[in-house]
Scaffold this motif. Structure first.
Motif, PDB file in Angstrom:
ATOM      1  N   VAL A 124       0.832  -1.204   0.000  1.00  0.00           N
ATOM      2  CA  VAL A 124       0.000   0.000   0.000  1.00  0.00           C
ATOM      3  C   VAL A 124       0.863   1.250   0.000  1.00  0.00           C
ATOM      4  N   GLU A 125       1.925   1.238   0.823  1.00  0.00           N
ATOM      5  CA  GLU A 125       2.823   2.391   0.869  1.00  0.00           C
ATOM      6  C   GLU A 125       3.530   2.599  -0.462  1.00  0.00           C
ATOM      7  N   ALA A 126       3.942   1.501  -1.118  1.00  0.00           N
ATOM      8  CA  ALA A 126       4.618   1.622  -2.415  1.00  0.00           C
ATOM      9  C   ALA A 126       3.677   2.191  -3.473  1.00  0.00           C
ATOM     10  N   VAL A 127       2.434   1.723  -3.458  1.00  0.00           N
ATOM     11  CA  VAL A 127       1.470   2.239  -4.433  1.00  0.00           C
ATOM     12  C   VAL A 127       1.177   3.708  -4.183  1.00  0.00           C
ATOM     13  N   GLN A 128       1.046   4.103  -2.910  1.00  0.00           N
ATOM     14  CA  GLN A 128       0.808   5.512  -2.591  1.00  0.00           C
ATOM     15  C   GLN A 128       1.966   6.387  -3.045  1.00  0.00           C
ATOM     16  N   ASN A 129       3.198   5.905  -2.849  1.00  0.00           N
ATOM     17  CA  ASN A 129       4.356   6.686  -3.298  1.00  0.00           C
ATOM     18  C   ASN A 129       4.347   6.864  -4.809  1.00  0.00           C
ATOM     19  N   LYS A 130       3.981   5.790  -5.554  1.00  0.00           N
ATOM     20  CA  LYS A 130       3.931   5.908  -7.007  1.00  0.00           C
ATOM     21  C   LYS A 130       2.831   6.874  -7.448  1.00  0.00           C
ATOM     22  N   VAL A 131       1.693   6.793  -6.770  1.00  0.00           N
ATOM     23  CA  VAL A 131       0.598   7.700  -7.119  1.00  0.00           C
ATOM     24  C   VAL A 131       0.993   9.141  -6.847  1.00  0.00           C
ATOM     25  N   GLU A 132       1.669   9.383  -5.697  1.00  0.00           N
ATOM     26  CA  GLU A 132       2.106  10.748  -5.375  1.00  0.00           C
ATOM     27  C   GLU A 132       3.145  11.247  -6.365  1.00  0.00           C
ATOM     28  N   SER A 133       4.055  10.349  -6.785  1.00  0.00           N
ATOM     29  CA  SER A 133       5.053  10.772  -7.769  1.00  0.00           C
ATOM     30  C   SER A 133       4.401  11.103  -9.105  1.00  0.00           C
ATOM     31  N   ILE A 134       3.391  10.317  -9.486  1.00  0.00           N
ATOM     32  CA  ILE A 134       2.678  10.604 -10.741  1.00  0.00           C
ATOM     33  C   ILE A 134       1.940  11.931 -10.635  1.00  0.00           C
ATOM     34  N   GLN A 135       1.302  12.181  -9.478  1.00  0.00           N
ATOM     35  CA  GLN A 135       0.600  13.451  -9.293  1.00  0.00           C
ATOM     36  C   GLN A 135       1.561  14.631  -9.337  1.00  0.00           C
ATOM     37  N   ALA A 136       2.730  14.491  -8.658  1.00  0.00           N
ATOM     38  CA  ALA A 136       3.709  15.582  -8.664  1.00  0.00           C
ATOM     39  C   ALA A 136       4.231  15.841 -10.069  1.00  0.00           C
ATOM     40  N   ALA A 138       2.655  15.181 -12.864  1.00  0.00           N
ATOM     41  CA  ALA A 138       1.581  15.790 -13.655  1.00  0.00           C
ATOM     42  C   ALA A 138       1.419  17.266 -13.325  1.00  0.00           C
ATOM     43  N   ILE A 139       1.526  17.622 -12.025  1.00  0.00           N
ATOM     44  CA  ILE A 139       1.376  19.028 -11.632  1.00  0.00           C
ATOM     45  C   ILE A 139       2.518  19.860 -12.203  1.00  0.00           C
ATOM     46  N   THR A 140       3.747  19.309 -12.161  1.00  0.00           N
ATOM     47  CA  THR A 140       4.898  20.042 -12.693  1.00  0.00           C
ATOM     48  C   THR A 140       4.753  20.270 -14.186  1.00  0.00           C
ATOM     49  N   ARG A 141       4.340  19.230 -14.920  1.00  0.00           N
ATOM     50  CA  ARG A 141       4.178  19.383 -16.363  1.00  0.00           C
ATOM     51  C   ARG A 141       3.074  20.373 -16.705  1.00  0.00           C
ATOM     52  N   ILE A 142       1.974  20.292 -15.984  1.00  0.00           N
ATOM     53  CA  ILE A 142       0.868  21.228 -16.253  1.00  0.00           C
ATOM     54  C   ILE A 142       1.298  22.655 -15.970  1.00  0.00           C
ATOM     55  N   ALA A 143       2.075  22.870 -14.866  1.00  0.00           N
ATOM     56  CA  ALA A 143       2.539  24.230 -14.537  1.00  0.00           C
ATOM     57  C   ALA A 143       3.496  24.752 -15.599  1.00  0.00           C
ATOM     58  N   THR A 146       1.540  25.673 -18.664  1.00  0.00           N
ATOM     59  CA  THR A 146       0.795  26.919 -18.429  1.00  0.00           C
ATOM     60  C   THR A 146       1.707  28.131 -18.549  1.00  0.00           C
ATOM     61  N   ARG A 147       2.925  28.042 -18.002  1.00  0.00           N
ATOM     62  CA  ARG A 147       3.863  29.161 -18.106  1.00  0.00           C
ATOM     63  C   ARG A 147       4.289  29.405 -19.540  1.00  0.00           C
ATOM     64  N   LEU A 148       4.495  28.318 -20.304  1.00  0.00           N
ATOM     65  CA  LEU A 148       4.860  28.496 -21.706  1.00  0.00           C
ATOM     66  C   LEU A 148       3.746  29.165 -22.500  1.00  0.00           C
ATOM     67  N   LEU A 149       2.503  28.775 -22.207  1.00  0.00           N
ATOM     68  CA  LEU A 149       1.378  29.375 -22.925  1.00  0.00           C
ATOM     69  C   LEU A 149       1.159  30.829 -22.547  1.00  0.00           C
ATOM     70  N   SER A 150       1.394  31.167 -21.256  1.00  0.00           N
ATOM     71  CA  SER A 150       1.187  32.549 -20.789  1.00  0.00           C
ATOM     72  C   SER A 150       2.390  33.444 -21.010  1.00  0.00           C
ATOM     73  N   GLY A 151       3.586  32.862 -21.253  1.00  0.00           N
ATOM     74  CA  GLY A 151       4.787  33.657 -21.493  1.00  0.00           C
ATOM     75  C   GLY A 151       5.436  34.198 -20.243  1.00  0.00           C
ATOM     76  N   ASP A 152       5.091  33.750 -19.055  1.00  0.00           N
ATOM     77  CA  ASP A 152       5.688  34.230 -17.802  1.00  0.00           C
ATOM     78  C   ASP A 152       7.022  33.543 -17.570  1.00  0.00           C
ATOM     79  N   ARG A 153       7.897  34.258 -16.814  1.00  0.00           N
ATOM     80  CA  ARG A 153       9.153  33.663 -16.418  1.00  0.00           C
ATOM     81  C   ARG A 153       8.938  32.768 -15.210  1.00  0.00           C
ATOM     82  N   PRO A 154       9.786  31.767 -15.029  1.00  0.00           N
ATOM     83  CA  PRO A 154       9.614  30.883 -13.869  1.00  0.00           C
ATOM     84  C   PRO A 154       9.707  31.645 -12.565  1.00  0.00           C
ATOM     85  N   ALA A 155       8.823  31.333 -11.665  1.00  0.00           N
ATOM     86  CA  ALA A 155       8.773  32.033 -10.372  1.00  0.00           C
ATOM     87  C   ALA A 155       9.942  31.604  -9.503  1.00  0.00           C
TER      88      ALA A 155
END
Length: 658
Positions: A124-136, A138-143, A146-155
């Motif tokens: 269960v712990e291994a699966v949770q870690n994989k799910v959290e890594s996938i979520q992280a 996905a969030i990084t790629r989406i961010a 979004t920055r590339l589309l908006s033209g902002d510099r990295p914060a």
């Protein structure tokens, strides 16, 4: 008294009587239709049956499982009896084999589950870690997107603030002043009283008592069914079919053998599927592979979604034991390869491409039996529905089960053609025709489907159900289908005469296909002309308006050797056909007149005296007979035709040739 005075007196009298008539016969509004008593009784019986299934599931589930087990064990009992064992010994040995198999599977599942339970927190712990890594990720790629589309510099990343922890030995107030946190209060847990031996025994026995009780009931009922199988069959025959003993006996034997064969085949296929999945998972390296193999074999009894549900747990466990994703991919490929191979190769070889159930009925049955009996109902949904369909095919009062749940077409080929014609859908009618022409000739399709459909349409038009305008639209739709089939060439003509070969050319002679006065007779003449053209016979279609009394004098039939008069509906008084044949005979005395097609059941038109009165030379019951009669008339020598023409000119007619 003059006519005007009588009329005036009648009007005055009628005017005086209008109020009385209005009082005696008031206008009535037709009452709304209400459900029939039979329909209400059927609905009430259905509701009572569903309620009984739900309330009495504790009793009905073991009995149903026993019946299914008896179907599975009956072939083994028959084999043992053919060897030489008497019935009691054969039944006992079969039940022992079933108990041994169930005990072996239960022991295997228990040991595998116990081994897996110790490592569940780690997985269960291994699966949770994989799910959290996938979520992280996905969030990084989406961010970033979004920055590339908006033209902002990295914060700028936030500066981490160190947490100051109070030194050991400080008080709560000092700790609050130093670090801003307060020590959590102590958790007090009350000690549980010591359990007695009876309480422990009860906690251990209660979960096992229910399944054990169900197993005992199933075995006892299955033993009694196997021991008294013939007696139960005789009782069912007495109850449902004593009036037709022969047919009911055959139906019961056929239903029992078919269900038994299907259950044994499905059990064998699902068991092999579970073994293959278990061995494959073991080779891949998934823990407790035997557990998932048995679960896959059981869940495959659930239609459509069973293999998908069986793949969820192995995929999750593969993701837990492997830091990467290759093990998960291998497990997915295993299910993707084995399930289609089993469903589309192995099952059709054993018991055909279909179980006899429609796909929609399988889904609805799975939902219904799951709602009634839970997970057990989901596993038993397909066998139970198949039992209902088999009963519906053999018991007249239960035929609606076969119509609702079976995979056989609800409408016959003739009714489907007529329904598509009524719906003015020539495309679907053409699709149906192309499917049927894959295994039959064009003339057979016209004779077995189109002609009966046209007779249904003609009967509805005669009753006034179809208007003349609607009949004209249907005629145009059918003629469009016939026109699309013009280029169709039969692969082979089975059951045809030597004159009915497409490669053989007949003698040159024009054939006239005359349509009768009915709204669909022109369709018959079009089909006949098309079939004759495929056999190398020159023909032309003549509408009914061209042979009417006003216009037949302008019709040139000098070169015509055979005249086919198409008449679908003659009725009780065939005067129109008799006068039509007389007019055609007057215009073409040298030609052979062929009338039809009429079914052989119309005895009045098949009598020699009636045929002689009508005046045709030959009468046919189908398009195939019309083609054979036309080719035979064209191949006759001119001398015989001239002799026949002279006989007709003398007032005599040749004998009927049907």
């Amino acid at each position: 008294m003059t006519d005007q005075e009588q009329l005036a007196g009648y009007d005055d009298d009628a005017t005086d009587r209008i109020p009385e008539l209005a009082l005696e016969t008031p206008p009535s509004v037709p009452a709304a239709s209400s459900p029939e008593l039979r329909t209400l009784v059927a609905v009430a019986v259905g509701a009572i049956v569903v309620a009984t299934l739900y309330i009495a599931q504790d009793v009905l589930i073991p009995i149903t499982l026993a019946v299914m087990l008896s179907f599975v064990l009956s072939p083994l009992v028959d084999v043992l009896r053919r060897i030489g064992l008497w019935r009691a010994a054969a039944v006992a040995l079969s039940v022992l084999v079933a108990l041994g198999a169930i005990g072996l599977i239960g022991t295997l599942l228990g040991s595998q589950a116990a081994t897996l339970a110790a490592d569940v927190p780690q997985y269960v712990e291994a699966v949770q870690n994989k799910v959290e890594s996938i979520q992280a990720l996905a969030i990084t790629r989406i961010a970033s997107i979004t920055r590339l589309l908006s033209g902002d510099r990295p914060a700028t990343p936030p500066v981490a603030v160190p947490v100051v922890r109070p030194p050991a030995g400080t008080t709560d107030a000092a700790a609050v002043a130093a670090g801003g946190t307060q020590q959590q209060p102590l958790v007090v847990e009350l000690a549980r009283p010591k359990s007695s031996v009876l309480a422990v025994a009860r906690a251990v026995i209660e979960p096992v008592l229910g399944p054990l009780e169900t197993t005992i009931i199933v075995l006892i009922v299955a033993i009694f069914i196997l021991m008294q199988r013939e007696d139960l069959r005789d009782r069912f025959i007495r109850l449902f079919g004593s009036t037709d003993l022969h047919r009911t006996t055959i139906a019961m034997d056929d239903a029992g053998q078919r269900l038994s064969r299907y259950f044994v085949s499905q059990l064998s296929v699902n068991a092999c599927f579970g073994v293959v999945i278990g061995v494959g998972l073991s080779l891949i390296g998934v823990p407790s592979a035997a557990l998932w193999g048995v679960l896959a074999g059981l869940l495959r009894f659930v239609p459509y979604v069973g293999p998908l549900l069986a793949a969820v747990a192995p995929l999750t466990l593969a993701a837990a034991v492997d830091p990467g994703w290759w093990t998960t991919i291998y497990v997915a490929l295993l299910f993707v390869i084995v399930e289609p191979l089993t469903g589309y190769v192995v099952e059709p070889l054993l018991y055909g491409h279909s179980t006899g159930l429609s796909p929609m009925s399988v889904i609805v049955a799975a939902v219904f039996w799951t709602w009634i009996w839970g997970p057990v109902g989901l596993i038993l949904s397909t066998p139970l529905t198949l039992c209902l369909v088999v009963m519906g095919r053999h018991v007249k009062s239960l035929e609606f089960f076969d119509v609702l749940l079976g995979d056989r077409p609800a409408l016959s080929e003739v009714n489907r053609f007529y329904q598509r014609t009524l719906a003015n859908d020539p495309d679907e009618a053409l699709e149906q025709a192309e499917k049927m022409l894959a295994d039959r000739s064009l003339v057979d399709y016209y004779d077995s489907v189109v002609l009966p459909g046209l007779k249904l349409a003609a009967a509805d038009e005669a009753r006034g159900t179809i208007s003349r305008q609607r009949a004209a639209e249907m005629t145009r739709s059918i003629l469009a289908v016939i026109g699309d089939l013009k280029e169709h060439v039969d692969a082979e003509h089975t059951g045809t005469s030597n004159q009915d070969r497409p490669k053989q050319r007949t003698s040159t002679g024009l054939v006239a296909c005359v349509a009768g006065r009915g709204p669909f007779d022109d369709v018959v003449s079009a089909m006949l002309a098309q079939l004759l053209a495929q056999r190398g016979v020159a023909s032309r279609r003549i509408p009914h308006i061209s042979v009417s009394r006003e216009t037949i004098a302008q019709l040139d039939l000098a070169a015509v050797k055979v005249v086919n008069v198409s008449y679908l509906e003659v009725g009780e008084a065939p005067a129109h056909l008799r006068y039509l044949l007389r007019r055609v005979r007057h215009r073409a005395p040298h030609a052979t007149l062929i009338a039809g097609p009429w079914p052989k059941g119309e005895a009045r038109l098949n009598e020699p005296e009636a045929q002689k009165t009508l005046g045709a030379d030959r009468y046919v019951a189908s398009l195939r007979e019309a083609i054979d009669a036309t080719l035979a008339a064209l191949s006759e020598p001119p001398a015989s035709q001239n002799l026949a023409a002279s006989d007709r000119s003398d007032g005599t007619a040749t004998g009927p040739n049907t």
